[in-house]
Design a protein around this motif. Structure first.
Motif, PDB file in Angstrom:
ATOM      1  N   SER A  62       0.863  -1.187   0.000  1.00  0.00           N
ATOM      2  CA  SER A  62       0.000   0.000   0.000  1.00  0.00           C
ATOM      3  C   SER A  62       0.895   1.231   0.000  1.00  0.00           C
ATOM      4  O   SER A  62       2.089   1.143   0.264  1.00  0.00           O
ATOM      5  CB  SER A  62      -0.926   0.012   1.222  1.00  0.00           C
ATOM      6  OG  SER A  62      -0.174   0.198   2.403  1.00  0.00           O
ATOM      7  N   THR A 110      -4.963   1.502   1.562  1.00  0.00           N
ATOM      8  CA  THR A 110      -5.548   0.182   1.305  1.00  0.00           C
ATOM      9  C   THR A 110      -4.527  -0.669   0.557  1.00  0.00           C
ATOM     10  O   THR A 110      -3.889  -0.212  -0.379  1.00  0.00           O
ATOM     11  CB  THR A 110      -6.809   0.332   0.437  1.00  0.00           C
ATOM     12  OG1 THR A 110      -7.701   1.202   1.115  1.00  0.00           O
ATOM     13  CG2 THR A 110      -7.463  -1.001   0.180  1.00  0.00           C
ATOM     14  N   GLU A 113      -8.862  -0.328  -4.412  1.00  0.00           N
ATOM     15  CA  GLU A 113      -9.752  -1.336  -3.820  1.00  0.00           C
ATOM     16  C   GLU A 113      -8.879  -2.460  -3.281  1.00  0.00           C
ATOM     17  O   GLU A 113      -7.930  -2.878  -3.952  1.00  0.00           O
ATOM     18  CB  GLU A 113     -10.675  -1.946  -4.891  1.00  0.00           C
ATOM     19  CG  GLU A 113     -11.514  -0.956  -5.682  1.00  0.00           C
ATOM     20  CD  GLU A 113     -12.658  -0.392  -4.860  1.00  0.00           C
ATOM     21  OE1 GLU A 113     -12.981  -0.992  -3.805  1.00  0.00           O
ATOM     22  OE2 GLU A 113     -13.195   0.659  -5.255  1.00  0.00           O
ATOM     23  N   GLN A 114      -9.231  -2.962  -2.096  1.00  0.00           N
ATOM     24  CA  GLN A 114      -8.487  -4.119  -1.585  1.00  0.00           C
ATOM     25  C   GLN A 114      -8.675  -5.285  -2.547  1.00  0.00           C
ATOM     26  O   GLN A 114      -9.806  -5.595  -2.931  1.00  0.00           O
ATOM     27  CB  GLN A 114      -8.992  -4.489  -0.194  1.00  0.00           C
ATOM     28  CG  GLN A 114      -8.113  -5.546   0.451  1.00  0.00           C
ATOM     29  CD  GLN A 114      -8.397  -5.715   1.931  1.00  0.00           C
ATOM     30  OE1 GLN A 114      -8.707  -4.768   2.622  1.00  0.00           O
ATOM     31  NE2 GLN A 114      -8.300  -6.947   2.400  1.00  0.00           N
TER      32      GLN A 114
END
Ligand code: ADP
Ligand code: MG
Length: 485
Positions: free
Chosen positions: A203, A213, A248-249
Motif C-alpha cells: 500500500s 488500502t 480497492e483491496q
C-alpha cells in the motif's frame, strides 16, 4: 514520488522438509507422476481422519526459536472453508486464532556501502497448514487435470507486520528468511519447485496519515519477480491515487512477461472463510521439554555467526553478512581459515566471496559442489601469505585445483614450477633485458610518462612468466630508471 510512503507486509509459504505429508503417510517428494502420492486423507475420501506429523511440528518449533518468537504451548488447527477444484475436502486445515508461533523478528541488511543499513522486521505469527493440490492446464486437450500429490504437503505460513518500506527491503527480508529456513534445515528453499513462495501486501500513503488500502500480490517465486512486482505495484498505486482514483483491496497476480500486475479477485475477509476449530484434530500441545530439546539441537544462527566472524576474524559487517548467507558458505570459509591460519581470514574471505563465487557462478554450481575444497583453498591462501606465489599465480593454481590437476596447492606449485622468483639477481637480469629491449618505453618514462613504467613492469612479469615477485620488480625497475645515466 517522494511525498508517498510505501508500506509492505509479506506472507510466505514455506514447504517443510518432511518425508511425508502433514496429516497422511503419503510421500512429499517433488516431481512424481500425478496422483501417485495421494493417500485417502489427501483425496478426502469419506471416513478418513488426519494424523498430525510430528516432524512438521518440530520444524515450526525450530523456526519459532530461531526468530525469538513465542512457541505456543497450546495451538489449534482450524478449518478454512472455501471451494477450489484442487481442494477436495472443501476446506484447508490451517491455524487461525491460536497459531503455533507468535511474534519474533528477522534482521535485514539493505543496500551496500554508504547507503547500507540494518533493521528488524517484526513477525506477526507463523502457523502450520496443509498445501492444496494443483490444477494442470497443459496436455489435456482443453480440459484441466487435478494432481493431488501436493495436497497435504506441510507448510509454515510466516506473516510479517507491515514493517517494510521499499521493494529493496522486501527483497532483503525474503532473502534473509530464505537463508534462515535453509540454515535451520526446515525447507529445501527450492523456489522453482515452489518450496518458498511469497505474497506481498503493498500500500502507499502520505506520512502522518493512516496506512493506505493494500493489494496482495500472490505467489511470487523468485526474488527478481518479488522486486519487479512490488515496484510496478507501487507506481500503479501512486499513479491511480494522483489521478484521483481509489485503491480497492484486492488479490492480484504478477505477469513476469509484461512486468505488470492484474486483479484476480476482490480480497476475502477472514469471516468469509467460516473458520472453526477442526473437530478431527486435538489441540496441539508442545511441552517445554520438547522446546528445550529442540533449542539444544539448533545450529549457531546466522546473526550470532555474523557477530562472531566480525569479532574473531576482524571482518567488516558486509563481509560477515555475505559469508553467513548460507551455512555451507560459512562452514567453507571457516574451514579455509583453519587451513590457511587465522591471520589470513581477510584473504580467505576475499577468495571465497570473489574468486570462488565467480568460478561457482560460471560453472552454475553451489558451494557444496565446489571442486576445490575449503582445505585446498586455504592452502592456496597460505602460499600467497608466505610469499611463495603472487596473487596472479594463485589464480592459476586455483584453476588447476578446480580442474583436478593436483591434490593441493603445494603439489601444483611444485610440479608446474610456479614458485615465485624472489632471487634479486635473477630478477635484475630480467629487468636489464627488458630495459635494453624497450628503449622507447624508457625514453617515455624519462619524459615523465608514468604509464610507460607500467608497461615495463608488464614486460618483466611476462619475461618471468608471471612468477617474479611484483614488489621486487617495481623497486628494481624504479631504481634503475632513476639512476643517473
Ligand atoms: P489477512 O488476514 O486478510 O491476510 P492480515 O491482517 O493478516 O490480513 O495481513 C496480511 C498481511 O498484510 C500482513 O503481512 C500485514 O503486515 C500486511 N498488511 C496489513 N495492512 C497493510 C497495509 N495497509 N499495507 C501493506 N501491508 C499491510
Ligand atoms: Mg493472510
Amino acid at each position: 514520488m517522494s511525498q508517498w510512503e510505501v508500506v509492505i507486509g509479506i506472507e510466505t509459504h514455506v514447504q517443510l522438509a518432511t518425508a511425508s505429508k502433514i496429516f497422511s503417510g503419503a510421500a512429499t517428494a517433488f516431481g512424481a507422476a500425478p496422483n501417485t502420492q495421494a493417500a485417502p486423507v489427501d483425496l478426502a475420501l469419506p471416513g478418513v481422519l488426519p494424523v498430525l506429523n510430528k516432524r512438521a511440528v518440530e520444524c515450526a518449533i525450530r523456526f519459532g526459536l530461531a526468530v525469538g518468537a513465542k512457541v505456543a504451548e497450546r495451538s489449534v488447527f482450524a478449518r478454512k472453508n472455501y471451494f477450489y477444484p484442487d481442494l477436495p475436502k472443501g476446506y484447508q486445515i490451517s491455524q487461525f486464532e491460536l497459531p503455533v508461533v507468535q511474534g519474533g523478528q528477522i534482521h535485514i541488511s539493505v543496500g551496500q556501502g554508504d547507503k547500507a543499513y540494518e533493521k528488524p522486521v517484526r513477525l506477526t505469527r507463523a502457523h502450520l497448514e496443509e498445501d492444496a493440490g494443483k490444477s494442470l492446464h497443459e496436455d489435456f486437450h482443453g480440459k484441466t487435470g487435478i494432481d493431488l500429490n501436493r495436497a497435504g504437503t506441510p507448510l509454515l505460513e510466516i506473516v510479517t507486520e507491515p514493517d517494510m518500506r521499499s521493494a529493496d527491503e522486501a527483497v532483503a527480508y525474503a532473502r534473509a528468511l530464505h537463508a534462515l529456513v535453509r540454515w535451520i534445515g526446515i525447507c529445501d528453499g527450492n523456489m522453482q519447485e515452489g518450496s518458498f513462495r511469497c505474497d506481498a501486501n503493498v500500500s502507499v500513503h502520505r506520512p502522518g496519515t493512516p496506512f493506505g488500502t493494500r493489494r496482495e500480490i500472490k505467489n511470487l517465486n523468485s526474488f527478481r519477480f518479488l522486486k519487479e512486482a512490488i515496484e510496478y505495484e507501487i507506481r500503479w498505486q501512486i499513479e491511480t491515487l494522483e489521478e484521483g482514483g481509489t485503491i480497492e483491496q484486492a488479490t492480484v497476480l504478477f505477469d513476469p512477461a509484461s512486468g505488470t500486475t492484474r486483479a484476480m479477485r476482490s480480497k476475502e475477509d477472514a469471516h468469509d472463510y467460516r473458520y472453526f476449530p477442526d473437530p478431527d484434530l486435538l489441540p496441539l500441545v508442545i511441552s517445554s521439554e520438547w522446546i528445550e530439546r529442540t533449542r539444544a539441537e539448533l545450529p549457531e544462527l546466522p546473526e550470532a555467526k555474523k557477530q562472531r566472524f566480525m569479532a574473531d576474524y576482524g571482518l567488516s559487517a558486509y563481509d560477515a553478512t555475505t559469508l553467513t548467507a548460507s551455512l555451507e558458505m560459512a562452514d567453507y570459509f571457516e574451514a579455509a581459515v583453519a587451513a590457511a591460519g587465522k591471520d589470513q581470514a581477510k584473504l580467505c574471505a576475499n577468495w571465497v566471496m570473489v574468486d570462488l563465487a565467480a568460478r561457482l557462478n560460471k560453472a552454475g554450481l553451489e558451494i557444496a559442489q565446489a571442486p576445490v575444497s575449503a582445505v585446498q583453498l586455504g592452502g592456496v591462501v597460505a602460499r600467497i601469505a608466505d610469499g611463495t606465489i603472487s596473487n596472479a599465480i594463485a589464480k592459476k593454481v586455483f584453476e588447476a585445483l578446480w580442474v583436478g590437476e593436483g591434490a593441493s596447492a603445494d603439489e601444483i606449485i611444485e610440479r608446474q614450477g610456479l614458485k615465485q622468483i624472489t632471487d634479486s639477481g635473477a630478477i635484475e637480469r630480467l629487468v636489464d633485458e627488458v630495459l635494453a629491449a624497450n628503449p622507447a618505453n624508457v625514453a617515455e618514462f624519462k619524459a615523465g610518462k608514468e604509464k610507460a613504467f607500467n608497461a615495463l613492469v608488464g614486460q618483466v612479469m611476462k619475461a618471468a612468466k608471471g612468477k617474479a615477485n611484483p614488489q621486487q620488480v617495481n623497486a628494481l625497475l624504479r631504481q634503475k630508471l632513476q639512476a643517473p645515466a
